[in-house]
Design an enzyme around this catalytic site. Structure first.
Site, PDB file in Angstrom:
ATOM      1  N   GLU A  47      -3.672   5.629   4.021  1.00  0.00           N
ATOM      2  CA  GLU A  47      -3.832   7.067   4.182  1.00  0.00           C
ATOM      3  C   GLU A  47      -5.323   7.315   4.407  1.00  0.00           C
ATOM      4  O   GLU A  47      -6.150   6.821   3.636  1.00  0.00           O
ATOM      5  CB  GLU A  47      -3.357   7.795   2.918  1.00  0.00           C
ATOM      6  CG  GLU A  47      -3.507   9.289   3.096  1.00  0.00           C
ATOM      7  CD  GLU A  47      -3.007  10.117   1.919  1.00  0.00           C
ATOM      8  OE1 GLU A  47      -2.479   9.552   0.948  1.00  0.00           O
ATOM      9  OE2 GLU A  47      -3.178  11.347   2.009  1.00  0.00           O
ATOM     10  N   LYS A  55      -8.927   5.095  -5.268  1.00  0.00           N
ATOM     11  CA  LYS A  55      -9.753   5.875  -4.343  1.00  0.00           C
ATOM     12  C   LYS A  55     -10.333   7.098  -5.036  1.00  0.00           C
ATOM     13  O   LYS A  55     -11.467   7.478  -4.788  1.00  0.00           O
ATOM     14  CB  LYS A  55      -8.906   6.333  -3.157  1.00  0.00           C
ATOM     15  CG  LYS A  55      -8.706   5.267  -2.115  1.00  0.00           C
ATOM     16  CD  LYS A  55      -8.091   5.878  -0.872  1.00  0.00           C
ATOM     17  CE  LYS A  55      -6.828   5.155  -0.490  1.00  0.00           C
ATOM     18  NZ  LYS A  55      -6.047   5.780   0.550  1.00  0.00           N
ATOM     19  N   ARG A  87       0.000  -5.456  -6.785  1.00  0.00           N
ATOM     20  CA  ARG A  87      -1.288  -5.007  -6.291  1.00  0.00           C
ATOM     21  C   ARG A  87      -2.397  -5.823  -6.933  1.00  0.00           C
ATOM     22  O   ARG A  87      -2.200  -6.474  -7.944  1.00  0.00           O
ATOM     23  CB  ARG A  87      -1.479  -3.511  -6.510  1.00  0.00           C
ATOM     24  CG  ARG A  87      -1.479  -3.058  -7.954  1.00  0.00           C
ATOM     25  CD  ARG A  87      -1.420  -1.533  -8.060  1.00  0.00           C
ATOM     26  NE  ARG A  87      -2.631  -0.903  -7.580  1.00  0.00           N
ATOM     27  CZ  ARG A  87      -2.662   0.002  -6.592  1.00  0.00           C
ATOM     28  NH1 ARG A  87      -1.555   0.372  -5.982  1.00  0.00           N
ATOM     29  NH2 ARG A  87      -3.793   0.548  -6.228  1.00  0.00           N
TER      30      ARG A  87
HETATM   31  P1  ATP Z   1      -5.217   4.600  -4.046  1.00  0.00           P
HETATM   32  O1  ATP Z   1      -4.213   4.560  -5.146  1.00  0.00           O
HETATM   33  O2  ATP Z   1      -6.534   3.982  -4.380  1.00  0.00           O
HETATM   34  O3  ATP Z   1      -5.345   5.945  -3.393  1.00  0.00           O
HETATM   35  P2  ATP Z   1      -3.294   3.858  -2.126  1.00  0.00           P
HETATM   36  O4  ATP Z   1      -2.345   2.785  -2.443  1.00  0.00           O
HETATM   37  O5  ATP Z   1      -2.785   5.242  -2.229  1.00  0.00           O
HETATM   38  O6  ATP Z   1      -4.616   3.633  -2.943  1.00  0.00           O
HETATM   39  P3  ATP Z   1      -3.169   3.701   0.703  1.00  0.00           P
HETATM   40  O7  ATP Z   1      -4.173   4.101   1.710  1.00  0.00           O
HETATM   41  O8  ATP Z   1      -1.915   4.464   0.632  1.00  0.00           O
HETATM   42  O9  ATP Z   1      -3.925   3.706  -0.699  1.00  0.00           O
HETATM   43  O10 ATP Z   1      -2.871   2.153   0.802  1.00  0.00           O
HETATM   44  C1  ATP Z   1      -2.595   1.473   1.980  1.00  0.00           C
HETATM   45  C2  ATP Z   1      -1.916   0.200   1.652  1.00  0.00           C
HETATM   46  O11 ATP Z   1      -2.737  -0.607   0.819  1.00  0.00           O
HETATM   47  C3  ATP Z   1      -0.625   0.427   0.893  1.00  0.00           C
HETATM   48  O12 ATP Z   1       0.373  -0.368   1.478  1.00  0.00           O
HETATM   49  C4  ATP Z   1      -0.939   0.004  -0.501  1.00  0.00           C
HETATM   50  O13 ATP Z   1       0.191  -0.494  -1.136  1.00  0.00           O
HETATM   51  C5  ATP Z   1      -2.013  -1.055  -0.289  1.00  0.00           C
HETATM   52  N1  ATP Z   1      -2.878  -1.146  -1.457  1.00  0.00           N
HETATM   53  C6  ATP Z   1      -3.605  -0.161  -2.012  1.00  0.00           C
HETATM   54  N2  ATP Z   1      -4.228  -0.591  -3.125  1.00  0.00           N
HETATM   55  C7  ATP Z   1      -3.887  -1.895  -3.270  1.00  0.00           C
HETATM   56  C8  ATP Z   1      -4.206  -2.917  -4.234  1.00  0.00           C
HETATM   57  N3  ATP Z   1      -4.996  -2.676  -5.271  1.00  0.00           N
HETATM   58  N4  ATP Z   1      -3.667  -4.150  -4.052  1.00  0.00           N
HETATM   59  C9  ATP Z   1      -2.879  -4.412  -3.010  1.00  0.00           C
HETATM   60  N5  ATP Z   1      -2.544  -3.511  -2.076  1.00  0.00           N
HETATM   61  C10 ATP Z   1      -3.031  -2.255  -2.202  1.00  0.00           C
HETATM   62 MG    MG Z   2      -1.036   5.746  -1.017  1.00  0.00          MG
END
Ligand code: ATP
Ligand code: MG
Length: 569
Positions: free
Chosen positions: A39, A284, A274
């Site tokens: 995102e 984030k 994760r």
């Molecule tokens: P945040 O919780 O920090 O906002 P998010 O998961 O919402 O992170 P996205 O931009 O939606 O962030 O993530 C894009 C992709 O990266 C998703 O498929 C998510 O599952 C993966 N991802 C995010 N954080 C991790 C992590 N710590 N380990 C592995 N994959 C991750």
């Molecule tokens: Mg997300």
């Protein structure tokens, strides 16, 4: 480039096993299409790198393709700035999203028309309805882990009424929160996500790509599976928190397949754990807080676990990929120790970083019997394991800079460096014997004195006649390059800064950045931005890509030579 390591056979894991099975049964032909769906509401971090390496890595090794898709359905938080930085970061990590000359770059917002059309279709098929309960009513009627949910009194609206209301929602006739569109599934499901989840809400918000065209926006769960299906994704890899969402993912795609929109097989969601990295934060929201409250100097602060921060710090894409390979993918949530990450970096850098001398905490050394005005050339290998890289040259003269800690007036047992009466070798130079030191009125040491043995120069025959235990590095005072060096350390002093809902700001390491005026080997003056070195005996350093000026590089410490974290100095 970094293709070599990627072409090596990848370690097997449960995801590869699923793909191997699919290839055996011919489920997808031999097609493998994955996607990385960030995102654009922030900068990518090391956690995303795991997902990137997995998605792009799997696609690459099966001869498939990984799409870069922006999951941009929250108008309030998203921006072009984030899109651009994400594109940059994925590229920098070493991945491409091209297939047959066509860029596989997508935006969920490009599917708004289709998503809306499919929502109407679900309404027509009696699979979605407009709910007009208040947010509180909806929350209260969802039930709990032990109680089933209560159907909304609007659940049985006629198809015509639903369609009419939904169209008027889209036309902007209602206020935010007045109505939502819900999938009609099962209010008594043990899985909350199946209790008639909201799939559309009203938002009068400007979207960075679609502007003010829309005032109804699809929810993540609804958008994601449909985007996957529209792009013919085969394996949709996501983190474990989406495991409970999988039945909804399957339900939506199944309904649309029943309606003739998609053909089977439908994309398969597969969850993996994760990355949680000690001494770091991978949320984030919290990273944003560090930036906006000024605890760090921006998203690309070299202490940040963002990809832009890691890049500026001097981490290599190959080192990050190596780390992701080493940690593998499993279905069990766990914490990976920062030392594993740093270890992968060291392993990568050790091979590629040319060596140079740097004095970070300078103390003058005067060779009293070295003729004034004389300079002698010295040389050392650029890389000790790669003689083919040649030698570097630098002068020695009467006055040198050495590390303050390489002199000790009252040496503890086992100290082999400089103290009065002791002999050491000046690395790649001469053997010297310490004669004493000058002090200022407060008793601080301001200069160390010694004599050298003219027949002891490294690389000459005489060198073998001297056996000394200490070997210290130095730079010639008149020739050294005086540089700003930023000694970075871990941003947090505790392994799990945000564990248990604790205020992670309290765990900030006050010594995570130290700026020193160092003296470097003369050649370091010519370092290009992002050029990396091993500063002998210290660690790996990089010429800062932002603040370095031509002929005036500033250096960042990437990582020390050994893992000494948490151990007594
Ligand atoms: P945040 O919780 O920090 O906002 P998010 O998961 O919402 O992170 P996205 O931009 O939606 O962030 O993530 C894009 C992709 O990266 C998703 O498929 C998510 O599952 C993966 N991802 C995010 N954080 C991790 C992590 N710590 N380990 C592995 N994959 C991750
Ligand atoms: Mg997300």
């Amino acid at each position: 480039m970094n293709t070599e390591r990627n072409d090596a056979p990848a370690a097997s894991n449960f995801i590869r096993n699923i793909i191997d099975d699919d290839n055996r049964t011919g489920k997808w032909g031999q097609r493998v299409e994955t996607r990385f769906p960030p995102e654009p509401n922030g900068y990518l971090h090391i956690g995303h790198a795991k997902s990137i390496c997995l998605n792009f890595g799997v696609a690459r090794s099966y001869g498939g393709v990984c799409h870069l898709r922006f999951d941009d359905t929250n108008p309030e938080k998203e921006s072009v700035e984030y899109v651009e930085s994400i594109i940059d970061s994925v590229r920098w990590l070493g991945f491409e999203w091209e297939k047959d000359g066509k860029e596989q770059l997508y935006f969920a917002s490009d599917y708004y028309e289709k998503l809306y059309e499919f929502a109407e279709l679900l309404i027509e098929r009696g699979k979605a309805y407009v709910d007009s309960q208040s947010a509180e009513e909806m929350r209260a009627s969802r039930g709990s882990a032990t109680e089933v949910g209560t159907p909304s009194r609007f659940r049985d609206r006629s198809m015509q009424e639903n369609l009419d209301l939904f169209r008027r929602m889209k036309a902007g006739e209602f206020q935010e929160g007045e109505h939502v569109l819900r999938a009609k599934i099962d209010m008594s499901s043990p899985n909350f996500n199946m209790r008639d989840p909201v799939i559309y809400r009203i938002r009068f918000a400007h979207h960075y790509r679609t502007g003010d065209t829309w005032c109804v926006y699809p929810m993540y769960d609804y958008t994601h599976c449909i985007s996957d299906a529209l792009e013919n994704i085969t394996h949709s890899l996501c983190t474990l928190e989406f495991e409970d969402h999988r039945p909804l993912y399957d339900w939506i795609l199944n309904e649309l397949a029943e309606a003739g929109i998609f053909t089977r097989p439908l994309p398969q969601q597969i969850e993996f754990s994760r990355l949680n990295l000690t001494y770091a934060i991978t949320s984030k929201r919290k990273l944003l807080q560090l930036v906006t409250e000024g605890h760090v100097d921006g998203w690309d602060d070299p202490r940040m676990p963002t990809i832009v921060g890691l890049r500026r710090r001097g981490f290599t894409p190959e080192g990050i990929q190596l780390f992701c390979e080493r940690i593998g993918v499993t279905k069990v949530d766990s914490w990976i120790d920062m030392s594993v990450f740093e270890g992968a970096l060291r392993d990568d850098l050790d091979e590629k970083a040319p060596r140079t001398a740097a004095v970070l905490d300078p103390l003058k050394l005067i060779i009293d019997n070295f003729p004034e005005g004389l300079t002698e050339p010295c040389s050392a290998p650029v890389h000790p394991h790669h003689p083919e890289q040649g030698v570097r040259e630098f002068p020695i003269s009467r006055e040198l800079w050495i590390e303050r800690e390489d002199y000790n007036e009252t040496p503890p047992k086992g100290y082999f460096r400089l103290f009065p009466g002791n002999k050491v070798r000046l690395r790649y130079g001469y053997v010297i014997e310490c004669t004493g030191a000058d002090k200022d009125e407060n008793g601080n040491i301001v200069a160390v004195h010694c004599n050298y043995f003219p027949d002891s120069k490294s690389g000459t025959e005489g060198a073998n006649n001297y056996k000394v235990k200490g070997n210290i590095h130095w730079v010639s005072a008149a020739d050294a390059y005086p540089a700003e060096v930023r000694i970075y350390d871990r941003l947090f002093k505790e392994p799990q800064p945000d564990a248990g809902g604790r205020d992670f700001l309290e765990a900030l390491n006050p010594d995570s950045k130290r700026v020193v005026n160092a003296y470097l080997e003369p050649g370091a003056r010519h370092a290009q931005p992002e050029q990396r070195y091993q500063f002998e005996r210290h660690g790996y350093f990089v010429a800062d890509r932002v603040d370095s000026k031509p002929g005036r590089p500033v250096f960042n410490r990437i990582v020390s030579l050994r893992d000494s974290w948490g151990k007594p100095a």
